[in-house]
Design an enzyme around this catalytic site. Structure first.
Site, short mmCIF file in Angstrom:
data_model
loop_
_atom_site.label_atom_id
_atom_site.label_comp_id
_atom_site.label_asym_id
_atom_site.label_seq_id
_atom_site.Cartn_x
_atom_site.Cartn_y
_atom_site.Cartn_z
N LYS A 71 0.45 -51.71 -14.51
CA LYS A 71 0.64 -52.76 -13.84
C LYS A 71 0.92 -54.42 -14.87
O LYS A 71 -0.38 -54.14 -15.62
CB LYS A 71 0.59 -52.88 -12.63
CG LYS A 71 0.93 -51.62 -12.32
CD LYS A 71 2.31 -50.61 -12.00
CE LYS A 71 2.21 -49.56 -11.66
NZ LYS A 71 3.75 -48.61 -11.18
C1 LIG Z 1 3.05 -47.74 -10.54
C2 LIG Z 1 3.54 -46.74 -9.05
C3 LIG Z 1 3.87 -46.95 -7.66
C4 LIG Z 1 2.10 -46.32 -7.94
O1 LIG Z 1 1.33 -47.40 -8.20
P1 LIG Z 1 -0.14 -46.83 -7.22
O2 LIG Z 1 -0.76 -48.22 -7.87
O3 LIG Z 1 -0.93 -46.07 -9.34
O4 LIG Z 1 -0.39 -46.12 -6.96
C5 LIG Z 1 4.82 -46.67 -7.31
N1 LIG Z 1 5.79 -46.75 -7.83
C6 LIG Z 1 6.11 -47.34 -8.45
C7 LIG Z 1 7.78 -48.09 -8.66
C8 LIG Z 1 5.49 -47.64 -9.76
O5 LIG Z 1 5.63 -47.90 -10.99
#
Ligand SMILES: *Cc1c(COP(=O)(O)O)cnc(C)c1O
Length: 394
Positions: A189
């Site tokens: 992210k």
């Molecule tokens: C990355 C992501 C998640 C999960 O995030 P984590 O912090 O790895 O649990 C959930 N929803 C979306 C849309 C994502 O891109």
């Protein structure tokens, strides 16, 4: 040319922008002796809530656990239907299943990859108890329209904002005015704490319960007990979880949050440059800002036209051979083995995007030369295929 053909330096799809300052902050947390959830988590929560424009922020271990707790706050249970996009990282739909509730997949619009009022309405039933919308790849969903429709339908709207820190709708941060928004700090992210997540919301009583649920249902946090000079006898008010973030993570998160504006500005600049360069590659449509908001370009994806001469997986292979780590576009959860047998209506746009799109490398320290290399591979492929087509008399 020959240097690039021999041993090209690999271009990763993403590198988190971490430096000495984050290393120092993590080291300071370690040296302080307080490494589990404590004062730095509390500080990160305050800073994050302020950045997003929410009353409360509750730090947790990931966006997945944030989504789980958000759906618990809505008191969903077995048989309850939650409308979700299939076009999302699978954690979105899985969170619904953690409660024994039923994810009902809605299609998305082609331009943004997001749910719309119409696609939600198409799958809504009398058993629908909530809508879980995603700001996909950082492209904001049209939350003004979705919130208004959900208010009409008397359904709570939860926002999966995992990718969307720094994205805006009508000039306001994603998450502002959200009933519940869930965020991720995974390294893929825009800002990262290694692993980590956050819930933001305005309701104080929900915030209190969410804080409890992330910490085994305890009515007094470890920090509160530590701060008290008299013994605090905690009790466990309901079945909770260990979904805590550590102070080491929060220390890193605070530094990352301070860099957010710079990160988003650079990502948008690189995205605009990609889009300008890709005008020379006919048949590829890049993701773009919607009319109602601005994205952070957490994922920069391109969608080849249906008659684009090279298939998506072949393009990924050629890019990989040239040292470029691109990725398939966002997945369609309903097509995964974990959802085999799970009912799903027709999802043509979801399937088109997940089958054909690809995500190009985009990271804070990416150079223009690296970007040029990515576009050149795509340009050569499009042109080569064109030659083949002309020769074949197509
Ligand atoms: C990355 C992501 C998640 C999960 O995030 P984590 O912090 O790895 O649990 C959930 N929803 C979306 C849309 C994502 O891109």
């Amino acid at each position: 040319m020959s240097a690039a053909a021999q041993a090209p330096e690999r271009i990763p799809v993403m590198i988190p922008w971490l430096g000495e300052e984050e290393a120092q902050a993590a080291a300071d947390a370690v040296r302080s002796g307080w490494v589990a959830q404590g004062p730095r988590v509390a500080e990160f929560e305050r800073a994050f809530a302020e950045r997003v424009g929410a009353e409360h922020a509750v730090a947790v271990s990931s966006c997945t656990t944030a989504l789980h707790l958000a759906l618990i706050a809505l008191e969903l249970g077995p048989g309850d239907e939650v409308v979700v996009p299939s076009l999302s990282f699978i954690a979105t739909a899985n969170a619904v299943r953690y409660l024994g509730a039923v994810p009902v997949f809605a299609d998305v619009e082609l331009a943004t990859g997001n749910l719309t009022v119409a696609t939600v309405d198409a799958v809504r039933t009398p058993r629908t108890r909530a809508v879980l919308a995603v700001h996909q790849g950082g492209v904001p969903a049209d939350v003004d329209a979705l919130r208004a429709a959900c208010a009409d339908w008397d359904l709570p709207l939860v926002e999966d904002a995992a990718c969307a820190i720094g994205s805006t709708v009508g000039g306001k941060s994603v998450g502002q005015g959200a009933l519940l928004a869930a965020w991720s700090f995974h390294p893929r992210k825009v800002i990262t704490t290694g692993e980590g997540g956050m819930l933001t919301l305005d309701d104080a009583r929900w915030a209190e319960r969410l804080r409890r649920l992330r910490e085994h249902g305890m009515n007094a946090s470890a920090a509160q007990r530590h701060a008290s000079s008299t013994p605090v006898l905690e009790s466990y008010l309901e079945v909770g979880y260990n979904y805590r973030m550590t102070d080491i993570q929060a220390a890193v998160g605070l530094v990352q949050l301070g860099k957010l504006d710079e990160v988003v500005a650079r990502r948008r600049q690189l995205a605009a440059r990609y889009t300008a360069l890709l005008r020379e590659v006919p048949g590829l449509t890049p993701v773009a800002d919607p009319a109602y908001g601005q994205g952070n370009f957490q994922s920069y994806w391109v969608l080849p036209d249906p008659d684009f001469p090279v298939g998506r997986d072949a393009l990924l292979a050629v890019l990989a051979e040239a040292g470029v780590s691109a990725r398939r576009g966002i997945m369609a959860s309903h097509l995964e083995p974990a959802y085999r047998g799970h009912p799903a209506g027709p999802l043509p746009v979801t399937e088109r995007i997940s089958r054909d799109s690809l995500i190009l490398p985009l990271f804070h320290t990416m150079t223009e030369a690296q970007q040029d290399r990515v576009v050149e591979v795509l340009r050569v492929q499009a042109a080569r295929a064109e030659v083949v087509r002309v020769r074949a008399g197509g």
